[in-house]
Design an enzyme around this catalytic site. Structure first.
Site, PDB file in Angstrom:
ATOM      1  N   LYS A   1     -15.441  -1.926   2.516  1.00  0.00           N
ATOM      2  CA  LYS A   1     -14.717  -2.309   1.306  1.00  0.00           C
ATOM      3  C   LYS A   1     -15.723  -2.931   0.338  1.00  0.00           C
ATOM      4  O   LYS A   1     -16.357  -3.941   0.683  1.00  0.00           O
ATOM      5  CB  LYS A   1     -13.656  -3.348   1.642  1.00  0.00           C
ATOM      6  CG  LYS A   1     -12.500  -2.838   2.517  1.00  0.00           C
ATOM      7  CD  LYS A   1     -11.723  -4.020   3.065  1.00  0.00           C
ATOM      8  CE  LYS A   1     -10.368  -3.640   3.622  1.00  0.00           C
ATOM      9  NZ  LYS A   1      -9.756  -4.780   4.363  1.00  0.00           N
TER      10      LYS A   1
ATOM     11  N   GLU B   1       0.818  -1.215   0.000  1.00  0.00           N
ATOM     12  CA  GLU B   1       0.000   0.000   0.000  1.00  0.00           C
ATOM     13  C   GLU B   1       0.853   1.268   0.000  1.00  0.00           C
ATOM     14  O   GLU B   1       0.364   2.356   0.284  1.00  0.00           O
ATOM     15  CB  GLU B   1      -0.951  -0.005   1.206  1.00  0.00           C
ATOM     16  CG  GLU B   1      -1.934  -1.173   1.130  1.00  0.00           C
ATOM     17  CD  GLU B   1      -3.109  -1.039   2.078  1.00  0.00           C
ATOM     18  OE1 GLU B   1      -3.119  -0.116   2.923  1.00  0.00           O
ATOM     19  OE2 GLU B   1      -4.033  -1.850   1.969  1.00  0.00           O
TER      20      GLU B   1
HETATM   21  P1  PGA Z   1      -6.354  -6.012   2.564  1.00  0.00           P
HETATM   22  O1  PGA Z   1      -5.813  -4.914   3.551  1.00  0.00           O
HETATM   23  O2  PGA Z   1      -6.906  -5.340   1.387  1.00  0.00           O
HETATM   24  O3  PGA Z   1      -5.132  -6.855   2.278  1.00  0.00           O
HETATM   25  O4  PGA Z   1      -7.403  -6.775   3.340  1.00  0.00           O
HETATM   26  C1  PGA Z   1      -6.506  -3.742   3.884  1.00  0.00           C
HETATM   27  C2  PGA Z   1      -6.978  -3.744   5.319  1.00  0.00           C
HETATM   28  O5  PGA Z   1      -6.777  -4.736   6.060  1.00  0.00           O
HETATM   29  O6  PGA Z   1      -7.592  -2.797   5.761  1.00  0.00           O
HETATM   30 ZN    ZN Z   2      -7.795  -3.931   7.896  1.00  0.00          ZN
END
Ligand code: PGA
Ligand code: ZN
Length: 443
Positions: A349, A217
């Site tokens: 998400k 990220e």
């Molecule tokens: P991930 O990480 O997209 O690998 O799940 C993002 C998060 O945990 O917030």
């Molecule tokens: Zn997370």
């Protein structure tokens, strides 16, 4: 706005892994979107369909999901009104027919849901955020007697140091974030963050740690083993940028603890500790007492509800406690959390649940119950910036995109800069004001 054509293809995400891209077309307008993908996924997430037995891309291919769009989902929504997002999403959910979208794949379904919104925006000659705000009002009307709030630019929480499954096993905790609570506008917040990030790189290099290479990220991945040392570096970087830790900029953590939890034990490998839930809460409380931390995500694992209750009892007045793996953007799981009174915030998400409508339902449920929604990217992203528009359209208040490096992250930060300008009046930015009256931190 009757949908005439739906076309999917396999493209690549920021880790070079295959993902689904969908185009939805009518009357000369095409909407296109690409689905993101996580690494530290929760066990209750909607199902990401991958062809594990296929040699193509070593068992990570999404060709079956693409086929499901082209042969099942697409043909079934031809002729439907692209602007009626809720009906289209409902049709997609019914076609799959499973609770976690495992038959056709959440990546197939989400691709169609997102691309439909882009097509509808194009057909109405409005921006995506404007169309999504209309959908948000519709969802609000179907779900609650509350009024939908105005669009607003969210407060960013920005990854500075990466660990866990997003970096090289350096740190047990996944993200150390900077939250520019004192910035008056988004534009200023972003400028502060970039300055802090640059100073952090220098400080890490000076101390003999890796301050150049970055994780999935975009956060630095130094071989610092303790969470205290990582938090200390971020505080020093804030000061080096000429800002005040605690008033201008606070800290956040994404512990992502589900990934080191097994049989009731939190295994801190880099930190060399094995902790039970109560000791894990003690560790987090200790960090909160030493650093200006105002947000902790997944401090406790998704299966450890007793641990979550303890964490909530101890820290709810001081810290935003975000459930990511715990709630997986799922309306039913968030409802259970509200009932059990755990956490006070939910990570959102789109691919954890698989349609725009269901994502908005979860945001609505959070707001109606005084849980803060935080719109979030995945560790596997692309140039697709839909979540920036989604955060603005719903007035969710906060967004978590990753760091200010790597273009799949900057695509979203830059879209927010555009939207701030389009909306005028600094995009109705509330910034850190959303925390006032909710958290009682010692000065
Ligand atoms: P991930 O990480 O997209 O690998 O799940 C993002 C998060 O945990 O917030
Ligand atoms: Zn997370």
């Amino acid at each position: 706005m009757q949908i005439e054509k739906v076309l999917a293809r396999e493209v690549l995400d920021s880790r070079g892994r295959p993902t689904v891209e969908v185009e939805v077309t009518f009357g000369g307008h095409t909407g296109r979107s690409i689905v993101p993908s996580g690494a530290s996924t929760g066990q209750f997430e909607a199902w990401e369909l991958r062809d594990t037995a296929d040699h193509w891309y070593d068992g990570t291919s999404v060709r079956t999901a693409v086929k499901h769009v082209n042969e099942i989902l697409g043909p079934a929504i031809l002729g439907l009104n692209a602007a009626d997002q809720q009906s289209i999403d409902q049709r997609l959910i019914e076609l799959d027919g499973t609770p976690n979208k495992s038959r056709l794949g959440a990546n197939a379904i989400l691709g169609v849901s997102l691309a439909t919104a882009y097509a509808a925006a194009a057909g109405q000659r409005v921006r995506l955020d404007q169309h999504l705000h209309q959908v948000w009002r519709d969802v609000t009307r179907t779900q609650t007697s509350q009024e939908a709030g105005p669009p607003s630019i969210p407060l960013p929480m920005v990854n500075m140091i990466s660990g866990g499954l997003h970096a090289g096993g350096n740190l047990d905790f996944q993200d150390f974030l900077a939250i520019p609570v004192g910035a008056p506008t988004y534009r200023v917040a972003l400028e502060w963050i970039v300055r802090i990030y640059r100073h952090l790189g220098k400080l890490l290099n000076q101390a003999g740690f890796e301050g150049t290479l970055v994780g999935d990220e975009g956060g630095y991945g130094p071989k610092v083993t303790s969470p205290h040392a990582a938090a200390e570096f971020v505080v020093r970087a804030i000061e080096a940028a000429g800002l005040q830790p605690g008033s201008d900029v606070c800290l956040g953590l994404d512990v992502a603890s589900t990934h080191f939890y097994e049989n009731g034990v939190y295994h801190l490998v880099a930190g060399g500790q094995e902790l039970n839930s109560a000791q894990m809460v003690d560790l987090l409380e200790d960090l909160v007492s030493k650093y200006p931390i105002i947000s902790i995500e997944d401090g406790i694992a998704d299966a450890d509800w007793d641990g979550w209750r303890l964490l909530t009892d101890r820290l709810r007045t001081k810290v935003q406690l975000i459930g990511d793996d715990l709630f997986v953007t799922n309306h039913v799981r968030l409802q259970e959390g509200i009932k059990q009174d755990v956490a006070n915030s939910v990570l959102v998400k789109v691919n954890q649940i698989g349609t725009i409508s269901e994502t908005m339902q979860t945001i609505r449920l959070a707001l109606d119950n005084d849980y803060w929604p935080v719109i979030s990217a995945r560790s596997g992203e692309t140039e697709d910036a839909t979540i920036a528009d989604l955060a603005v359209a719903t007035g969710a208040g906060q967004i978590k995109i990753g760091s200010v490096a790597r273009s799949e992250r900057l695509a979203k930060y830059n879209q927010l800069l555009r939207l701030e300008e389009y909306l005028g009046d600094h995009g109705n930015y509330q910034g850190g004001k959303i925390f006032e009256h909710r958290l009682q931190r010692d000065a």
